[in-house]
Design a protein around this motif. Structure first.
Motif, PDB file in Angstrom:
ATOM      1  N   GLU A 199       0.823  -1.214   0.000  1.00  0.00           N
ATOM      2  CA  GLU A 199       0.000   0.000   0.000  1.00  0.00           C
ATOM      3  C   GLU A 199       0.853   1.259   0.000  1.00  0.00           C
ATOM      4  O   GLU A 199       0.505   2.250  -0.663  1.00  0.00           O
ATOM      5  CB  GLU A 199      -0.977  -0.015   1.174  1.00  0.00           C
ATOM      6  CG  GLU A 199      -2.037  -1.097   1.067  1.00  0.00           C
ATOM      7  CD  GLU A 199      -2.845  -1.028  -0.217  1.00  0.00           C
ATOM      8  OE1 GLU A 199      -3.264   0.082  -0.625  1.00  0.00           O
ATOM      9  OE2 GLU A 199      -3.058  -2.096  -0.830  1.00  0.00           O
ATOM     10  N   ALA A 200       1.959   1.252   0.726  1.00  0.00           N
ATOM     11  CA  ALA A 200       2.865   2.412   0.717  1.00  0.00           C
ATOM     12  C   ALA A 200       3.441   2.612  -0.678  1.00  0.00           C
ATOM     13  O   ALA A 200       3.554   3.748  -1.161  1.00  0.00           O
ATOM     14  CB  ALA A 200       3.986   2.225   1.737  1.00  0.00           C
ATOM     15  N   THR A 201       3.778   1.516  -1.334  1.00  0.00           N
ATOM     16  CA  THR A 201       4.301   1.594  -2.698  1.00  0.00           C
ATOM     17  C   THR A 201       3.256   2.158  -3.641  1.00  0.00           C
ATOM     18  O   THR A 201       3.558   2.999  -4.499  1.00  0.00           O
ATOM     19  CB  THR A 201       4.778   0.203  -3.173  1.00  0.00           C
ATOM     20  OG1 THR A 201       5.779  -0.263  -2.267  1.00  0.00           O
ATOM     21  CG2 THR A 201       5.330   0.252  -4.580  1.00  0.00           C
ATOM     22  N   TRP A 202       2.009   1.721  -3.474  1.00  0.00           N
ATOM     23  CA  TRP A 202       0.940   2.250  -4.334  1.00  0.00           C
ATOM     24  C   TRP A 202       0.806   3.762  -4.148  1.00  0.00           C
ATOM     25  O   TRP A 202       0.755   4.511  -5.126  1.00  0.00           O
ATOM     26  CB  TRP A 202      -0.394   1.558  -4.043  1.00  0.00           C
ATOM     27  CG  TRP A 202      -1.445   2.005  -5.003  1.00  0.00           C
ATOM     28  CD1 TRP A 202      -1.752   1.441  -6.202  1.00  0.00           C
ATOM     29  CD2 TRP A 202      -2.316   3.139  -4.875  1.00  0.00           C
ATOM     30  NE1 TRP A 202      -2.751   2.147  -6.828  1.00  0.00           N
ATOM     31  CE2 TRP A 202      -3.115   3.199  -6.032  1.00  0.00           C
ATOM     32  CE3 TRP A 202      -2.499   4.113  -3.901  1.00  0.00           C
ATOM     33  CZ2 TRP A 202      -4.082   4.182  -6.237  1.00  0.00           C
ATOM     34  CZ3 TRP A 202      -3.449   5.099  -4.102  1.00  0.00           C
ATOM     35  CH2 TRP A 202      -4.230   5.127  -5.263  1.00  0.00           C
ATOM     36  N   ALA A 257       2.991   5.857  -3.038  1.00  0.00           N
ATOM     37  CA  ALA A 257       4.193   6.545  -3.532  1.00  0.00           C
ATOM     38  C   ALA A 257       4.163   6.673  -5.047  1.00  0.00           C
ATOM     39  O   ALA A 257       4.494   7.731  -5.597  1.00  0.00           O
ATOM     40  CB  ALA A 257       5.444   5.791  -3.091  1.00  0.00           C
ATOM     41  N   THR A 258       3.755   5.634  -5.739  1.00  0.00           N
ATOM     42  CA  THR A 258       3.697   5.710  -7.201  1.00  0.00           C
ATOM     43  C   THR A 258       2.491   6.510  -7.663  1.00  0.00           C
ATOM     44  O   THR A 258       2.544   7.149  -8.718  1.00  0.00           O
ATOM     45  CB  THR A 258       3.691   4.305  -7.841  1.00  0.00           C
ATOM     46  OG1 THR A 258       2.604   3.551  -7.317  1.00  0.00           O
ATOM     47  CG2 THR A 258       4.984   3.583  -7.576  1.00  0.00           C
ATOM     48  N   TRP A 259       1.421   6.513  -6.895  1.00  0.00           N
ATOM     49  CA  TRP A 259       0.242   7.293  -7.267  1.00  0.00           C
ATOM     50  C   TRP A 259       0.537   8.786  -7.228  1.00  0.00           C
ATOM     51  O   TRP A 259      -0.089   9.575  -7.936  1.00  0.00           O
ATOM     52  CB  TRP A 259      -0.953   6.941  -6.392  1.00  0.00           C
ATOM     53  CG  TRP A 259      -2.243   7.331  -7.038  1.00  0.00           C
ATOM     54  CD1 TRP A 259      -3.099   8.316  -6.637  1.00  0.00           C
ATOM     55  CD2 TRP A 259      -2.825   6.759  -8.211  1.00  0.00           C
ATOM     56  NE1 TRP A 259      -4.173   8.390  -7.478  1.00  0.00           N
ATOM     57  CE2 TRP A 259      -4.025   7.438  -8.464  1.00  0.00           C
ATOM     58  CE3 TRP A 259      -2.444   5.744  -9.085  1.00  0.00           C
ATOM     59  CZ2 TRP A 259      -4.850   7.136  -9.538  1.00  0.00           C
ATOM     60  CZ3 TRP A 259      -3.272   5.443 -10.155  1.00  0.00           C
ATOM     61  CH2 TRP A 259      -4.464   6.132 -10.363  1.00  0.00           C
ATOM     62  N   GLN A 260       1.512   9.178  -6.452  1.00  0.00           N
ATOM     63  CA  GLN A 260       1.919  10.582  -6.435  1.00  0.00           C
ATOM     64  C   GLN A 260       2.362  11.025  -7.826  1.00  0.00           C
ATOM     65  O   GLN A 260       2.123  12.169  -8.215  1.00  0.00           O
ATOM     66  CB  GLN A 260       3.059  10.799  -5.432  1.00  0.00           C
ATOM     67  CG  GLN A 260       2.629  10.653  -3.999  1.00  0.00           C
ATOM     68  CD  GLN A 260       3.793  10.765  -3.053  1.00  0.00           C
ATOM     69  OE1 GLN A 260       4.671  11.611  -3.235  1.00  0.00           O
ATOM     70  NE2 GLN A 260       3.819   9.940  -2.032  1.00  0.00           N
ATOM     71  N   LEU A 261       2.972  10.131  -8.569  1.00  0.00           N
ATOM     72  CA  LEU A 261       3.388  10.461  -9.934  1.00  0.00           C
ATOM     73  C   LEU A 261       2.167  10.683 -10.822  1.00  0.00           C
ATOM     74  O   LEU A 261       2.159  11.565 -11.678  1.00  0.00           O
ATOM     75  CB  LEU A 261       4.270   9.349 -10.509  1.00  0.00           C
ATOM     76  CG  LEU A 261       5.550   9.054  -9.729  1.00  0.00           C
ATOM     77  CD1 LEU A 261       6.283   7.870 -10.333  1.00  0.00           C
ATOM     78  CD2 LEU A 261       6.430  10.274  -9.637  1.00  0.00           C
ATOM     79  N   GLU A 262       1.130   9.887 -10.621  1.00  0.00           N
ATOM     80  CA  GLU A 262      -0.120  10.049 -11.371  1.00  0.00           C
ATOM     81  C   GLU A 262      -0.749  11.414 -11.084  1.00  0.00           C
ATOM     82  O   GLU A 262      -1.417  11.989 -11.934  1.00  0.00           O
ATOM     83  CB  GLU A 262      -1.096   8.929 -10.988  1.00  0.00           C
ATOM     84  CG  GLU A 262      -2.375   8.920 -11.754  1.00  0.00           C
ATOM     85  CD  GLU A 262      -2.213   8.459 -13.195  1.00  0.00           C
ATOM     86  OE1 GLU A 262      -3.068   8.815 -14.013  1.00  0.00           O
ATOM     87  OE2 GLU A 262      -1.235   7.757 -13.512  1.00  0.00           O
ATOM     88  N   LEU A 263      -0.504  11.917  -9.884  1.00  0.00           N
ATOM     89  CA  LEU A 263      -1.075  13.197  -9.467  1.00  0.00           C
ATOM     90  C   LEU A 263      -0.141  14.374  -9.744  1.00  0.00           C
ATOM     91  O   LEU A 263      -0.364  15.474  -9.257  1.00  0.00           O
ATOM     92  CB  LEU A 263      -1.420  13.141  -7.976  1.00  0.00           C
ATOM     93  CG  LEU A 263      -2.529  12.147  -7.623  1.00  0.00           C
ATOM     94  CD1 LEU A 263      -2.582  11.923  -6.123  1.00  0.00           C
ATOM     95  CD2 LEU A 263      -3.871  12.623  -8.159  1.00  0.00           C
TER      96      LEU A 263
END
Length: 142
Positions: free
Chosen positions: A117-120, A122-128
């Motif tokens: 979940e932390a990885t998700w 962290a990577t979702w920040q790039l989507e945003l």
């Protein structure tokens, strides 16, 4: 801090994230900003699933899941898409920090779940629109 305490803190953070994403979803337009709308909706679904899993994990650890507050404060004005995007990014940054703390306090299946979940987040920040970080969730290491 015990694993149960860390789970409860993480659950409390998820309650706040869901509230925030609900507010952000109401401030986006599927027709005017379809990519942002889709990102907000996807994040809301992920955080709702995360909240539900945390409730189960708290109960399995012998606790009573903390309840959500009636309302949470959402920082800043949310009148334009960049402001909504910035608030979503801040929510994910907070989530990574809380989940990373849970990783540090747990073992086994809970630790593995928290790391995923932390990885998700962290990577979702790039989507945003965020930028890649060397140590997401641990700004003191940068």
């Amino acid at each position: 801090m015990t694993v149960l305490d860390a789970l409860q803190v993480t659950l409390g953070d998820e309650h706040a994230a869901l509230y925030t994403y609900g507010v952000l979803g109401a401030r986006t337009s599927q027709s005017a900003t379809p990519e942002l709308y889709a990102a907000i909706a996807s994040a809301y679904r992920r955080h709702r699933s995360r909240r539900d899993q945390l409730r189960v994990l708290v109960e399995e650890a012998g606790g009573e899941p903390v309840a959500a507050a009636a309302a949470y404060e959402v920082d800043g004005p949310l009148l334009r898409a960049p402001q909504v995007q910035a608030a979503a990014l801040a929510t994910e940054e907070s989530s990574v920090e809380v989940l990373t703390a849970l990783v540090a306090q747990s073992v086994g299946a809970v630790r593995e779940w928290a790391l995923v979940e932390a990885t998700w987040s962290a990577t979702w920040q790039l989507e945003l629109g965020g930028s890649a970080q060397t140590w997401p969730g641990a700004p003191e290491l940068d």
